[in-house]
Design an enzyme around this catalytic site. Structure first.
Site, PDB file in Angstrom:
ATOM      1  N   GLY A  15     -12.677 -15.718  -9.347  1.00 47.69           N
ATOM      2  CA  GLY A  15     -12.516 -17.155  -9.195  1.00 47.69           C
ATOM      3  C   GLY A  15     -11.104 -17.568  -8.838  1.00 47.69           C
TER       4      GLY A  15
ATOM      5  N   LYS B 203     -10.190 -12.399   6.737  1.00 41.20           N
ATOM      6  CA  LYS B 203     -10.506 -13.720   7.295  1.00 41.20           C
ATOM      7  C   LYS B 203      -9.249 -14.449   7.747  1.00 41.20           C
ATOM      8  CE  LYS B 203     -11.621 -17.167   4.539  1.00 41.20           C
ATOM      9  NZ  LYS B 203     -12.367 -18.144   3.719  1.00 41.20           N
TER      10      LYS B 203
ATOM     11  N   ARG C  96       8.499  -7.780  31.794  1.00 42.23           N
ATOM     12  CA  ARG C  96       8.240  -7.407  30.406  1.00 42.23           C
ATOM     13  C   ARG C  96       9.414  -6.637  29.806  1.00 42.23           C
ATOM     14  NH1 ARG C  96       6.270  -1.934  30.159  1.00 42.23           N
ATOM     15  NH2 ARG C  96       5.943  -1.052  32.241  1.00 42.23           N
TER      16      ARG C  96
ATOM     17  N   ASN D 168     -12.719 -33.419  -3.487  1.00 42.70           N
ATOM     18  CA  ASN D 168     -11.600 -32.489  -3.686  1.00 42.70           C
ATOM     19  C   ASN D 168     -11.457 -31.565  -2.478  1.00 42.70           C
ATOM     20  OD1 ASN D 168      -9.582 -30.991  -5.035  1.00 42.70           O
ATOM     21  ND2 ASN D 168     -11.103 -29.511  -5.745  1.00 42.70           N
TER      22      ASN D 168
ATOM     23  N   LYS E 298      10.569  -4.064  34.254  1.00 39.01           N
ATOM     24  CA  LYS E 298      10.557  -3.721  32.836  1.00 39.01           C
ATOM     25  C   LYS E 298      11.979  -3.369  32.408  1.00 39.01           C
ATOM     26  CE  LYS E 298      10.345   0.075  29.904  1.00 39.01           C
ATOM     27  NZ  LYS E 298      10.993   1.406  29.962  1.00 39.01           N
TER      28      LYS E 298
ATOM     29  N   ARG F 238     -18.855 -14.871   6.050  1.00 38.58           N
ATOM     30  CA  ARG F 238     -19.467 -15.628   7.154  1.00 38.58           C
ATOM     31  C   ARG F 238     -18.736 -15.413   8.478  1.00 38.58           C
ATOM     32  NH1 ARG F 238     -19.972 -21.672   5.643  1.00 38.58           N
ATOM     33  NH2 ARG F 238     -18.494 -21.249   3.959  1.00 38.58           N
TER      34      ARG F 238
ATOM     35  N   ALA G 236      -5.523 -15.906  -0.731  1.00 41.55           N
ATOM     36  CA  ALA G 236      -5.994 -15.235   0.488  1.00 41.55           C
ATOM     37  C   ALA G 236      -6.710 -13.931   0.160  1.00 41.55           C
ATOM     38  CB  ALA G 236      -4.817 -14.965   1.424  1.00 41.55           C
TER      39      ALA G 236
ATOM     40  N   ASN H  52      11.928   6.129  36.720  1.00 41.12           N
ATOM     41  CA  ASN H  52      12.784   6.119  35.534  1.00 41.12           C
ATOM     42  C   ASN H  52      12.362   7.107  34.453  1.00 41.12           C
ATOM     43  OD1 ASN H  52      10.476   4.486  35.299  1.00 41.12           O
ATOM     44  ND2 ASN H  52      11.348   3.313  33.619  1.00 41.12           N
TER      45      ASN H  52
ATOM     46  N   ASP I  44      -6.907 -20.153   4.049  1.00 45.01           N
ATOM     47  CA  ASP I  44      -7.763 -20.408   5.211  1.00 45.01           C
ATOM     48  C   ASP I  44      -7.686 -21.865   5.661  1.00 45.01           C
ATOM     49  OD1 ASP I  44      -9.134 -21.691   3.214  1.00 45.01           O
ATOM     50  OD2 ASP I  44     -11.011 -20.598   3.471  1.00 45.01           O
TER      51      ASP I  44
END
Length: 450
Positions: free
Chosen positions: A76, A21, A327, A164, A345, A14, A8, A380, A100
């Site tokens: 590489g 990414k 929430r 591959n 809440k 791109r 990663a 509150n 990815d």
């Protein structure tokens, strides 16, 4: 023992983004988290994530869930694998996966791992009608002889359809014994993990390929368009799973359900609904348009209408909405009504209680069978600290009441409409906290005609 190396470190140019990414999201989770979750389901004992570009973002998000290795500079894929040095002494098999590739399913990896019991190295492959520039798999029956890159292939080799994918399952001890033999004698001066096939064959080791038909599941994500296509694939797969297990999804194309969510039979989901995170939804619920439920637990027989529920629990036989917001650890009891434009809440709302409209209840504990009128506010926050209101059972809170926390309201108390309550109210008492009305004869007409 099963280990994994996740690659990663790439920049992902791109994507045209400042984000790493692998941190772009599919449904509600980063690409890399989908990869991690699948490896976790496979019970990988040691997962090393090789990071480079955007590593701070990845490390902040995953914290200690992953072990990290830094690839800098990036020379590489084999060079990336070499950075996972903490795995060098481990036993068993190691998966080498791309960070990815979020769509590869547990069952796909399992087939590859099972095949690896008979081989020293197994490649994940697929067959394409138009293999384009992918590396071709050259076989001798079940044995893989080589991966030949397109630019190096003759016409006969280019005619091969099997390519591959870039995912490997390899004996860990053999990986570390021989990976140093991979060189960078190529146009890019980089070390490629595909060369591990050539190295293994040189030493007489067994190399196999596990071929899968579903290329959509196997492909990596390198652009926004590929991200969109992957999202659609996973959305469709997830929705079809729940449809086949008793959930009615009226419009699957506009419904987004997390891969971590759990739904039960006879629940009906209307269009434009999002169910995210580790949400659990019980039986026979109706979830109408524009609802969003995140990391929450919903019981049975509820009706949720155009509302947002986050990190909360809703019991059974409850109506929520339209346009309600729950929430921060709300817990709503059975047989309650949370009406339109109600926000709660961090509140416990007892069984059978009702709050019909235009009200804020925050940091409160509300008993059973209470009724809140329109426009009630639990005040509150005093500008420095949050405080809690405690409201007993069978309490009636009139419209436009402000409760200035901290206050405690006893059972069967009544708070008169328009009151600002600053002191505790004991059981069965009624509190009125407002000025008496004065009427000035004729003043209204004079005011309006000035």
């Amino acid at each position: 023992m099963l280990n994994a190396i996740v690659l990663a470190a790439g920049k992902g140019t791109r994507m045209h983004s400042n984000k790493a990414k692998t941190m772009h999201k599919i449904l509600d989770k980063p690409i890399l988290e989908h990869v991690y979750d699948t490896l976790d389901k496979l019970q990988c004992k040691n997962i090393v994530c090789v990071v480079g570009h955007g590593r701070e973002e990845i490390e902040d998000y995953f914290s200690d869930r992953l072990t990290y290795a830094i690839q800098q500079p990036q020379l590489g894929t084999a060079h990336a694998v070499m950075q996972a040095i903490s795995l060098k002494e481990k036993e068993g098999k190691t998966l080498i996966v791309n960070g990815d590739c979020p769509l590869i399913q547990k069952e796909t990896y399992q087939k590859m791992i099972e095949m690896a019991e008979q081989y020293d190295l197994v490649l994940m492959t697929t067959k394409l009608d138009n293999p384009a520039s992918y590396g071709r798999i050259v076989r001798n029956n079940d044995s893989v002889e080589a991966i030949v890159e397109y630019k190096d292939a003759d016409e006969q080799t280019r005619a091969i359809k099997e390519v591959n994918v870039g995912i490997y399952c390899i004996d860990n001890q053999l990986l570390w014994k021989y990976i140093g033999e991979i060189d960078n004698h190529n146009a890019q001066n980089e070390y490629y993990i595909t060369d591990i096939v050539k190295v293994f064959k040189k030493h007489g080791l067994k190399v196999g390929a596990c071929c899968f038909d579903d290329f959509n599941q196997l492909q990596g994500i390198n652009s926004r368009l590929e991200l969109l296509n992957a999202s659609k694939w996973l959305q469709k797969k997830t929705n079809e799973y729940w449809i086949n297990n008793g959930v009615t999804i009226i419009d699957p194309d506009s419904t987004y359900i997390s891969t971590d969510a759990v739904l039960s039979i006879d629940t009906i989901i209307y269009p434009n609904v999002r169910i995210e995170g580790k949400t659990v939804i019980g039986q026979n619920n109706i979830i109408e348009e524009a609802s969003c439920i995140i990391n929450s637990k919903i019981g049975d027989n509820n009706h949720i209408i155009a509302s947002r529920i986050t990190d909360s629990e809703v019991g059974s036989n409850v109506t929520v909405g339209p346009n309600a917001h729950l929430r921060n650890n709300c817990k709503i009891g059975d047989n309650c009504r949370i009406g339109n434009y109600v926000e709660m809440k961090n509140t416990i709302f007892g069984k059978g209680s009702k709050c019909a409209h235009l009200t804020y209840v925050g940091d409160s504990t509300v008993g059973q069978n209470c009724n809140f009128g329109c426009g009630v506010v639990t005040v509150n926050y005093d500008g420095k600290n949050k405080h809690r209101c405690t409201i007993g059972n069978h309490v009636f809170v009139g419209s436009n009441v402000n409760l200035i926390a901290p206050v405690t309201i006893g059972d069967y108390a009544v708070l008169a409409a328009g009151s600002t309550v600053t002191d505790d109210v004991e059981e069965k008492d009624m509190a009125i906290a407002r000025c008496r009305q004065q009427v000035k004869k004729g003043y209204g007409f004079k005011y309006l005609n000035k």
